[in-house]
Write an enzyme that holds these catalytic residues in place. Structure first.
Site, mmCIF file in Angstrom:
data_model
loop_
_atom_site.group_PDB
_atom_site.id
_atom_site.type_symbol
_atom_site.label_atom_id
_atom_site.label_comp_id
_atom_site.label_asym_id
_atom_site.label_seq_id
_atom_site.Cartn_x
_atom_site.Cartn_y
_atom_site.Cartn_z
ATOM 1 N N ASP A 151 -6.968 4.566 -0.613
ATOM 2 C CA ASP A 151 -7.644 3.311 -0.250
ATOM 3 C C ASP A 151 -9.153 3.436 -0.452
ATOM 4 O O ASP A 151 -9.820 2.477 -0.842
ATOM 5 C CB ASP A 151 -7.351 2.938 1.208
ATOM 6 N N ASP B 114 -6.084 -12.981 -20.359
ATOM 7 C CA ASP B 114 -6.978 -13.785 -19.526
ATOM 8 C C ASP B 114 -7.923 -14.626 -20.399
ATOM 9 O O ASP B 114 -8.258 -14.231 -21.516
ATOM 10 C CB ASP B 114 -7.799 -12.780 -18.686
ATOM 11 N N GLU C 174 -3.957 -17.380 -21.411
ATOM 12 C CA GLU C 174 -4.379 -18.324 -20.371
ATOM 13 C C GLU C 174 -5.357 -19.330 -20.971
ATOM 14 O O GLU C 174 -6.499 -18.976 -21.288
ATOM 15 C CB GLU C 174 -5.052 -17.578 -19.208
ATOM 16 N N GLY D 128 -6.026 -2.198 -0.186
ATOM 17 C CA GLY D 128 -5.360 -0.896 -0.321
ATOM 18 C C GLY D 128 -4.055 -0.900 -1.102
ATOM 19 O O GLY D 128 -3.470 0.155 -1.343
ATOM 20 N N ASN E 159 0.849 -1.191 0.000
ATOM 21 C CA ASN E 159 0.000 0.000 0.000
ATOM 22 C C ASN E 159 0.888 1.245 0.000
ATOM 23 O O ASN E 159 1.245 1.772 1.047
ATOM 24 C CB ASN E 159 -0.909 -0.026 1.230
HETATM 25 CA CA CA Z 1 -3.658 2.510 -1.388
#
Ligand code: CA
Length: 611
Positions: free
Chosen positions: A139, A326, A355, A158, A133
């Protein structure tokens, strides 16, 4: 007097209020494909007619889909066109309803020549919400539906782009050369959004991760550390809160839109199965991945172009070095290969790893460029994740040494490399963000994790290591994504244990870090491992021996999964491979005599550079 500018501003806003979105937000001159599709969105914008007098810019065609809030403009750029805003008037009859100044930039110098990752690289996979973070202020962001909750394994913790940027020195010091970061684009979903796979805006980094500029800066800074960046892309689906869902361009933009829910059957043999029922294939391709991820109808040519351009936009904008794609086999397969071809045309030397999660090389190899397929399907995808080898590695290290068990799984899976046009361009790995951690898979045996790492770092292909493996991060043994994608210790203020500084790490964790650093740094100069040939011998009594070699270098790898030390007689191998009388074991740094039998320590790998 002060009112005048205010009135002018209101007037200008009113005129432009019809255009709410322009995607892509800009483009570049000098791309391989001189055409561009711009999607405009705004109330009743589809009734307007675009015109431009800009030099070298031609409107090839324009169209309004069934939803009059969209206008698609197909542009062509010729040699006379200049960087700068391209004025496009949107006409209502003879009147200019509004003008957009479409930003056109010069392509970055040598953009097309950029090199991707290859088997000389090692990839470090990062789940950005869980790595570090770097900016606690982001956040929680106004307007974002899910707030942070580090107490919940499935909540947002976060972690962010800044957290990765601040620790590029640590990543470089580890000895890896590339970072693959799980998706960073906006996922404005009410819950379970931290993983990033439910995109709600294809042109915007999630503000809780940072912003577009922060991502570009991360790429620039990574490059100064000698690290490559791999973008995690998604073509198959968007998030159910994507703005399209309320007002899609066409009813067929999303498969099963406004219809009873149909989930994909996830059956990955369907594209090749000679006996497959067509309705099953349709459900694979058109069914939704999960309820929160609506399936994009890539057979709609406007959407197909939108998605191709979106990938190119991020590559061009950020300067990234490659792509992990993906759910590669879920969209309609002709689209997937057209997408790969278009990306590789703009960046011929990069790499894209798809993938395709299946444990049979015959299923996987169908998707690799160069494969001659029975049904004539021609893939343009250069690389795939080696799921068959990952599964075999797990089985090899969790079964005993009896007939058909233990190393035989790896030995016989590697033998199937004849299926692949280019086995050395497969990504080899022990775990990733979608499974339990390798330390958990192997019963929390650090010795076995070391064996697994020694294998993926010396066998053919491009190794990938999931973040936290270096400090033996664990998880439940059965799949639990929220826990397997745990917070890297040291990434959050107040963490008592810190992987970056070593503070509070156990001796076993520190040893694991050092073990990886040792092999990774050596691998950077080991041409035989990066691109040499492979020769392997039938595993005997729990010992698997293989060689990686070229004209310059001969590497002998010995993997012993016995609980006891074993004697190994190198004379077994001397008939085919000219190994000299001496070698250096690169993990311990010790000299080894190859004249006769030598001791292999219990449950461990020896990587011997033959002198
Ligand atoms: Ca953050």
């Amino acid at each position: 007097m002060r009112l005048l500018p205010f009135i002018l501003l209101v007037f200008a806003l009113k005129l432009n209020s019809q255009v709410d979105r322009i995607e892509p937000p800009n483009w570049w001159i000098g791309m391989e494909n001189p055409n561009l599709e711009i999607m405009l969105y705004g109330k009743d914008i589809g009734y307007l007619k675009p015109e431009t007098k800009a030099k070298g810019v031609k409107i090839r065609e324009f169209s309004c889909p069934e939803n009059k809030n969209y206008l698609f403009i197909e542009l062509n750029f010729s040699s006379g066109c200049q960087p700068g805003p391209v004025p496009i008037n949107l006409m209502k009859g003879e009147e200019i309803a509004t003008t957009i100044n479409y930003p056109l930039k010069s392509r970055m110098l040598d953009s097309q020549k950029r090199l991707g990752y290859n088997s000389s690289d090692v990839i470090y996979l990062i789940t950005p919400d869980r790595f570090a973070n770097g900016d606690p202020k982001n956040d929680n962001v106004d307007g974002m539906l899910e707030v942070s909750n580090r107490k919940s394994k499935d909540g947002r913790h976060g972690g962010d782009i800044e957290g990765i940027r601040q620790h590029l020195d640590y990543i470089e010091e580890l000895g890896v050369t590339s970072i693959w970061i799980n998706p960073l684009l906006e996922n404005n979903m009410p819950a379970y959004s931290y993983h990033g796979y439910a995109i709600t805006d294809f042109y915007k980094v999630d503000p809780r991760m940072g912003n577009n500029e922060a991502f570009k800066k991360l790429c620039d800074d990574a490059h100064t550390w000698g690290l490559k960046v791999i973008i995690d892309g998604i073509l198959n689906h968007c998030g159910s809160m994507h703005w399209w869902m309320k007002d899609p361009p066409t009813r067929d933009w999303i498969n099963y839109y406004d219809q009873p829910y149909v989930e994909t059957n996830h059956r990955k043999t369907l594209e090749q199965d000679p006996y497959a029922a067509p309705e099953d294939l349709e459900i694979l391709e058109k069914g939704w991945f999960v309820k929160t991820m609506p399936d994009l109808n890539v057979t709609n040519p406007k959407l197909a172009t939108y998605l191709v351009q979106n990938t190119i936009w991020w590559m061009e904008y950020s300067g990234a070095d490659g792509i992990r794609m993906d759910t590669y086999l879920y969209p309609e397969q002709n689209f997937s290969t057209a997408w790969s071809k278009a990306i590789m045309a703009e960046y011929p030397n990069i790499n894209i790893t798809g993938e395709v999660w299946h444990e049979q090389p015959s299923i996987l190899s169908y998707w690799q460029k160069g494969k001659e397929n029975t049904n004539k399907y021609k893939s343009h995808l250069p690389s795939l994740f080696d799921f068959p080898l990952q599964a075999a590695l797990n089985k090899s290290l969790t079964t005993d040494n009896s007939w058909g068990q233990g190393w035989i799984y790896l030995y016989e899976t590697l033998a199937l490399d004849f299926e692949y046009p280019n086995p050395n361009n497969l990504v080899v790995f022990a775990d990733n963000h979608d499974m339990s951690r390798i330390y958990a898979q192997l019963g929390e045996s650090a010795a076995k994790v070391k064996l697994a790492m020694a294998y993926i770092l010396t066998i053919r292909g491009i190794p990938e290591i999931y973040y936290g493996t270096e400090v033996l991060m664990s998880s439940p043994r059965s799949r639990d994504d929220g826990k397997a994608r745990g917070d890297l210790p040291g990434g959050w203020n107040g963490d008592l244990i810190n992987a970056f500084t070593g503070k509070g790490l156990s001796a076993e964790q520190k040893a694991m870090q050092q073990y990886l650093i040792k092999i990774l740094k050596w691998r950077k100069g080991a041409s035989a491992v990066q691109s040499g040939k492979t020769l392997h011998y039938v595993p005997e009594k729990g010992i698997y021996v293989y060689f990686r070699y070229n004209d310059e270098q001969k590497i002998m790898v010995v993997l012993n999964k016995n609980e006891e030390a074993q004697k190994l007689d190198p004379n077994r191998f001397k008939k085919t491979i000219d190994i000299s009388t001496k070698g250096i074991e690169i993990i311990s740094g010790k000299s080894i005599s190859l004249d006769g039998p030598f001791q292999v320590p219990a449950m461990s790998a020896m990587i011997i550079e033959c002198k």
